[in-house]
Design a protein around this motif. Structure first.
Motif, PDB file in Angstrom:
ATOM      1  N   CYS A   1       9.804 -10.664  -3.577  1.00 54.33           N
ATOM      2  CA  CYS A   1       9.843  -9.212  -3.692  1.00 54.33           C
ATOM      3  C   CYS A   1      11.190  -8.708  -4.180  1.00 54.33           C
ATOM      4  O   CYS A   1      11.603  -7.594  -3.859  1.00 54.33           O
ATOM      5  CB  CYS A   1       9.509  -8.557  -2.349  1.00 54.33           C
ATOM      6  N   GLY A   2      11.925  -9.510  -4.936  1.00 59.92           N
ATOM      7  CA  GLY A   2      13.267  -9.159  -5.338  1.00 59.92           C
ATOM      8  C   GLY A   2      13.345  -7.954  -6.238  1.00 59.92           C
ATOM      9  O   GLY A   2      13.487  -6.824  -5.786  1.00 59.92           O
ATOM     10  N   ARG A   3      13.260  -8.179  -7.551  1.00 61.82           N
ATOM     11  CA  ARG A   3      13.397  -7.062  -8.481  1.00 61.82           C
ATOM     12  C   ARG A   3      12.282  -6.043  -8.308  1.00 61.82           C
ATOM     13  O   ARG A   3      12.514  -4.845  -8.432  1.00 61.82           O
ATOM     14  CB  ARG A   3      13.413  -7.581  -9.924  1.00 61.82           C
ATOM     15  N   GLY A   4      11.066  -6.502  -8.033  1.00 59.54           N
ATOM     16  CA  GLY A   4       9.948  -5.583  -7.898  1.00 59.54           C
ATOM     17  C   GLY A   4      10.129  -4.609  -6.758  1.00 59.54           C
ATOM     18  O   GLY A   4       9.849  -3.416  -6.884  1.00 59.54           O
ATOM     19  N   LEU A   5      10.616  -5.090  -5.618  1.00 63.26           N
ATOM     20  CA  LEU A   5      10.818  -4.215  -4.473  1.00 63.26           C
ATOM     21  C   LEU A   5      11.974  -3.251  -4.724  1.00 63.26           C
ATOM     22  O   LEU A   5      11.940  -2.098  -4.295  1.00 63.26           O
ATOM     23  CB  LEU A   5      11.074  -5.045  -3.210  1.00 63.26           C
ATOM     24  N   HIS A   6      13.015  -3.713  -5.437  1.00 69.01           N
ATOM     25  CA  HIS A   6      14.094  -2.802  -5.832  1.00 69.01           C
ATOM     26  C   HIS A   6      13.555  -1.717  -6.761  1.00 69.01           C
ATOM     27  O   HIS A   6      13.950  -0.549  -6.663  1.00 69.01           O
ATOM     28  CB  HIS A   6      15.219  -3.578  -6.522  1.00 69.01           C
ATOM     29  N   LEU A   7      12.682  -2.088  -7.673  1.00 66.67           N
ATOM     30  CA  LEU A   7      12.066  -1.118  -8.569  1.00 66.67           C
ATOM     31  C   LEU A   7      11.265  -0.091  -7.779  1.00 66.67           C
ATOM     32  O   LEU A   7      11.363   1.118  -8.021  1.00 66.67           O
ATOM     33  CB  LEU A   7      11.155  -1.845  -9.567  1.00 66.67           C
ATOM     34  N   LEU A   8      10.474  -0.570  -6.817  1.00 68.56           N
ATOM     35  CA  LEU A   8       9.670   0.318  -5.982  1.00 68.56           C
ATOM     36  C   LEU A   8      10.563   1.284  -5.212  1.00 68.56           C
ATOM     37  O   LEU A   8      10.316   2.486  -5.175  1.00 68.56           O
ATOM     38  CB  LEU A   8       8.823  -0.516  -5.023  1.00 68.56           C
ATOM     39  N   ALA A   9      11.619   0.759  -4.599  1.00 65.73           N
ATOM     40  CA  ALA A   9      12.522   1.596  -3.817  1.00 65.73           C
ATOM     41  C   ALA A   9      13.240   2.613  -4.699  1.00 65.73           C
ATOM     42  O   ALA A   9      13.523   3.729  -4.268  1.00 65.73           O
ATOM     43  CB  ALA A   9      13.537   0.723  -3.091  1.00 65.73           C
ATOM     44  N   GLY A  10      13.531   2.222  -5.947  1.00 66.29           N
ATOM     45  CA  GLY A  10      14.258   3.107  -6.832  1.00 66.29           C
ATOM     46  C   GLY A  10      13.440   4.280  -7.332  1.00 66.29           C
ATOM     47  O   GLY A  10      13.962   5.373  -7.518  1.00 66.29           O
ATOM     48  N   MET A  11      12.138   4.079  -7.549  1.00 69.90           N
ATOM     49  CA  MET A  11      11.352   5.159  -8.144  1.00 69.90           C
ATOM     50  C   MET A  11      10.616   5.990  -7.106  1.00 69.90           C
ATOM     51  O   MET A  11      10.164   7.100  -7.400  1.00 69.90           O
ATOM     52  CB  MET A  11      10.337   4.582  -9.146  1.00 69.90           C
ATOM     53  N   ALA A  12      10.481   5.499  -5.864  1.00 70.60           N
ATOM     54  CA  ALA A  12       9.730   6.208  -4.845  1.00 70.60           C
ATOM     55  C   ALA A  12      10.626   7.137  -4.040  1.00 70.60           C
ATOM     56  O   ALA A  12      11.830   6.905  -3.897  1.00 70.60           O
ATOM     57  CB  ALA A  12       9.051   5.204  -3.911  1.00 70.60           C
ATOM     58  N   LEU A  13      10.035   8.209  -3.506  1.00 64.14           N
ATOM     59  CA  LEU A  13      10.764   9.064  -2.581  1.00 64.14           C
ATOM     60  C   LEU A  13      11.059   8.310  -1.296  1.00 64.14           C
ATOM     61  O   LEU A  13      12.103   8.471  -0.683  1.00 64.14           O
ATOM     62  CB  LEU A  13       9.934  10.308  -2.257  1.00 64.14           C
ATOM     63  N   ASP A  14      10.099   7.494  -0.884  1.00 67.48           N
ATOM     64  CA  ASP A  14      10.258   6.702   0.315  1.00 67.48           C
ATOM     65  C   ASP A  14       9.274   5.543   0.260  1.00 67.48           C
ATOM     66  O   ASP A  14       8.281   5.595  -0.479  1.00 67.48           O
ATOM     67  CB  ASP A  14       9.990   7.552   1.559  1.00 67.48           C
ATOM     68  N   TRP A  15       9.534   4.494   1.017  1.00 67.03           N
ATOM     69  CA  TRP A  15       8.619   3.372   1.072  1.00 67.03           C
ATOM     70  C   TRP A  15       8.830   2.632   2.393  1.00 67.03           C
ATOM     71  O   TRP A  15       9.831   2.853   3.095  1.00 67.03           O
ATOM     72  CB  TRP A  15       8.836   2.412  -0.106  1.00 67.03           C
ATOM     73  N   GLY A  16       7.887   1.783   2.741  1.00 70.77           N
ATOM     74  CA  GLY A  16       8.025   1.034   3.976  1.00 70.77           C
ATOM     75  C   GLY A  16       6.837   0.125   4.199  1.00 70.77           C
ATOM     76  O   GLY A  16       5.997  -0.073   3.307  1.00 70.77           O
TER      77      GLY A  16
END
Length: 206
Positions: A101-116
């Motif tokens: 979940c390296g780059r993909g999770l960083h991408l998700l965190a960067g574009m989302a208002l929030d995640w978890g």
């Protein structure tokens, strides 16, 4: 994919089997559902989020495993949840290419208002919330700057003046190229993604 409106909330649930071909089907289903809900502004980011979440299930839970995509739209936000039957929770860490979940999770965190993540009775759900609200553009720009600075660190580039406009633009070019490689590797259309991103940007800034 089907959805219904309950007290101004739109909700759609789509079970699927975690296979590479299913990722393309999910992207089409997400775009179609958002179009049906008259929420096309969410489509590009939602497709990227769903692609990454589904790809992580395939890689880390297993091909053919049962999963469920849930979309909920209310109050100017879109919540994307992907449920699977693994209790292994992804962790946001340094984004080396071979890390879970390296780059993909960083991408998700960067574009989302929030995640978890949420643990459920049968496994877990990874979720994120997206917004098309123009008032949140400033926050998105700040997130982009932070993501670019972090991306530059991951490449081992010098940190001195890492937030200068010229250096961040160079990092943005490299990041976009990496994203196009990512889209191609996931079976997507890089040229189509660029076209949609440009249209999405122009619609937001109009």
């Amino acid at each position: 994919m089907s959805g219904h409106d309950t007290s101004s909330q739109l909700r759609s649930v789509l079970p699927f089997e975690a296979e590479p071909a299913a990722v393309r089907d999910l992207r089409r289903a997400v775009r179609g559902q958002l179009t049906a809900w008259s929420l096309p502004a969410f489509a590009d980011e939602a497709e990227l989020a769903v692609s990454e979440l589904a790809a992580n299930v395939i890689k880390h839970v297993g091909r053919g495993s049962a999963a469920t995509l849930v979309l909920e739209a209310a109050g100017g936000r879109l919540r994307v949840e992907l449920h699977d039957r693994s209790f292994r929770v992804p962790v946001l860490s340094s984004a080396a290419c071979d890390e879970e979940c390296g780059r993909g999770l960083h991408l998700l965190a960067g574009m989302a208002l929030d995640w978890g993540t949420l643990l459920t009775a049968t496994g877990k759900a990874v979720w994120c919330e997206l917004s098309a609200d123009p008032e949140l553009r400033c926050r998105r720009v700040q997130r982009a700057e932070a993501a670019l600075a972090n991306y530059r660190r991951e490449l081992g580039a010098p940190l001195l003046q890492s937030r200068s406009a010229q250096i961040l633009e160079e990092s943005a070019t490299d990041l976009i190229a990496d994203l196009l490689h990512w889209v191609s590797a996931k079976g997507g259309d890089p040229d189509g993604l660029l076209d949609r991103a440009q249209m999405h940007y122009e619609a937001e800034t109009a």
